[in-house]
Design a protein around this motif. Structure first.
Motif, mmCIF file in Angstrom:
data_model
loop_
_atom_site.group_PDB
_atom_site.id
_atom_site.type_symbol
_atom_site.label_atom_id
_atom_site.label_comp_id
_atom_site.label_asym_id
_atom_site.label_seq_id
_atom_site.Cartn_x
_atom_site.Cartn_y
_atom_site.Cartn_z
ATOM 1 N N UNK A 1 -7.023 -6.437 -18.049
ATOM 2 C CA UNK A 1 -7.681 -6.649 -19.336
ATOM 3 C C UNK A 1 -6.825 -6.172 -20.500
ATOM 4 N N UNK A 2 -6.227 -4.980 -20.354
ATOM 5 C CA UNK A 2 -5.352 -4.468 -21.401
ATOM 6 C C UNK A 2 -4.072 -5.293 -21.505
ATOM 7 N N UNK A 3 -3.642 -5.849 -20.368
ATOM 8 C CA UNK A 3 -2.466 -6.722 -20.387
ATOM 9 C C UNK A 3 -2.752 -7.980 -21.199
ATOM 10 N N UNK A 4 -3.994 -8.494 -21.114
ATOM 11 C CA UNK A 4 -4.374 -9.661 -21.915
ATOM 12 C C UNK A 4 -4.306 -9.332 -23.403
ATOM 13 N N UNK A 5 -4.836 -8.156 -23.764
ATOM 14 C CA UNK A 5 -4.797 -7.734 -25.166
ATOM 15 C C UNK A 5 -3.353 -7.595 -25.634
ATOM 16 N N UNK A 6 -2.504 -7.046 -24.761
ATOM 17 C CA UNK A 6 -1.093 -6.875 -25.096
ATOM 18 C C UNK A 6 -0.428 -8.229 -25.337
ATOM 19 N N UNK A 7 -0.689 -9.183 -24.458
ATOM 20 C CA UNK A 7 -0.056 -10.498 -24.592
ATOM 21 C C UNK A 7 -0.524 -11.220 -25.856
ATOM 22 N N UNK A 8 -1.827 -11.119 -26.158
ATOM 23 C CA UNK A 8 -2.333 -11.748 -27.374
ATOM 24 C C UNK A 8 -1.748 -11.064 -28.603
ATOM 25 N N UNK A 9 -1.555 -9.741 -28.513
ATOM 26 C CA UNK A 9 -0.924 -9.021 -29.614
ATOM 27 C C UNK A 9 0.514 -9.460 -29.823
ATOM 28 N N UNK A 10 1.234 -9.671 -28.717
ATOM 29 C CA UNK A 10 2.617 -10.145 -28.813
ATOM 30 C C UNK A 10 2.673 -11.559 -29.402
ATOM 31 N N UNK A 11 1.696 -12.399 -29.044
ATOM 32 C CA UNK A 11 1.662 -13.751 -29.598
ATOM 33 C C UNK A 11 1.439 -13.738 -31.101
#
Length: 251
Positions: free
Chosen positions: A56-66
């Motif tokens: 779940x935190x990895x998803x937030x990280x990826x969306x933040x990077x996008x």
């Protein structure tokens, strides 16, 4: 809104979305293996929670990077040069991530060959909390390495940010659904752990090679993984058949 509607009715956008989803899922396999091995070391009651929080935190990280995609793309710009070899921030991140993956997989192999048996009922709460936090931190750190690489690749495939966001969300949801059965399979088949760790070392070396400018076609890496996994599957099937025959003879 008109922009999104145009994408929704564009066949090219749907093809790009399908391609990106497949790419993100495939690139997420190695990350999922790492997550499964890492969380399986935790007490049984904390494993599912750690996997869900980590992904779940990895998803937030990826969306933040996008959301910072303009900056991410600039990471490919050379920063310095050594003996004629130029290095960018992306190269340094890949090298650091590869070294971490090789070190972690090697240490896990050593631990697997010389395991320390612990009674889960006697493990202190502070130790569990520390291990839980460390697992989440390592999941996020490695996911950042894979995310930067996949996002830069995605930019070369499409210029539409909504398509990238949808592809990332779908791929992470697939990871979330696959994490439990994969972790259970790895936990129930100890020989698979060593094979998975060997995969991680190979992927780590690939990241290091990419960082130094040596391109390794991903198809070769995943073909090798698929071949090894097929051989190990045949071994598991053969072992279960032998166990059934021995049980029948005992009866």
């Amino acid at each position: 809104m008109e922009y999104l509607l145009e994408l929704a009715v564009s066949p090219a956008a749907w093809v790009a979305l399908a391609t990106l989803i497949v790419m993100e899922v495939v690139l997420g396999i190695d990350n999922l293996i790492f997550i499964s091995i890492l969380t399986n070391k935790l007490p049984a009651q904390f494993r599912t929670k750690a996997r869900r929080i980590g992904i779940g935190m990895a998803l937030i990280l990826r969306l933040g990077l996008l959301s910072t995609i303009a900056y991410i793309v600039q990471l490919t710009t050379p920063v310095f040069e050594v003996l004629g070899q130029a290095f960018s921030w992306k190269d340094m991140i890949l090298i650091a991530g590869g070294l971490f993956l090789v070190w972690k997989a090697t240490s896990e192999m050593h631990h697997s060959m010389q395991p320390v048996v612990e009674d889960e009922s006697t493990i202190k709460t502070s130790t569990v909390t520390l291990g839980f936090a460390a697992a989440i931190g390592q999941i996020l750190m490695l996911d950042m390495v894979f995310s930067i690489d996949s996002i830069i690749t995605a930019v070369g495939m499409t210029e539409h940010l909504p398509i990238m966001v949808v592809a990332v969300v779908v791929a992470v949801l697939v990871m979330l659904l696959a994490s439990e059965p994969l972790a259970k399979f790895i936990n129930e088949n100890p020989t698979v752990v060593m094979l998975a760790l060997a995969f991680l070392i190979m992927i780590g070396m690939t990241l290091i090679a990419e960082g130094f400018g040596f391109h390794v076609p991903k198809g070769y890496v995943y073909a090798a993984m698929a071949f090894s996994a097929t051989v190990e599957t045949l071994n598991i099937v053969a072992r279960k058949i032998r166990e059934k025959r021995q049980a029948a003879l005992v009866k």
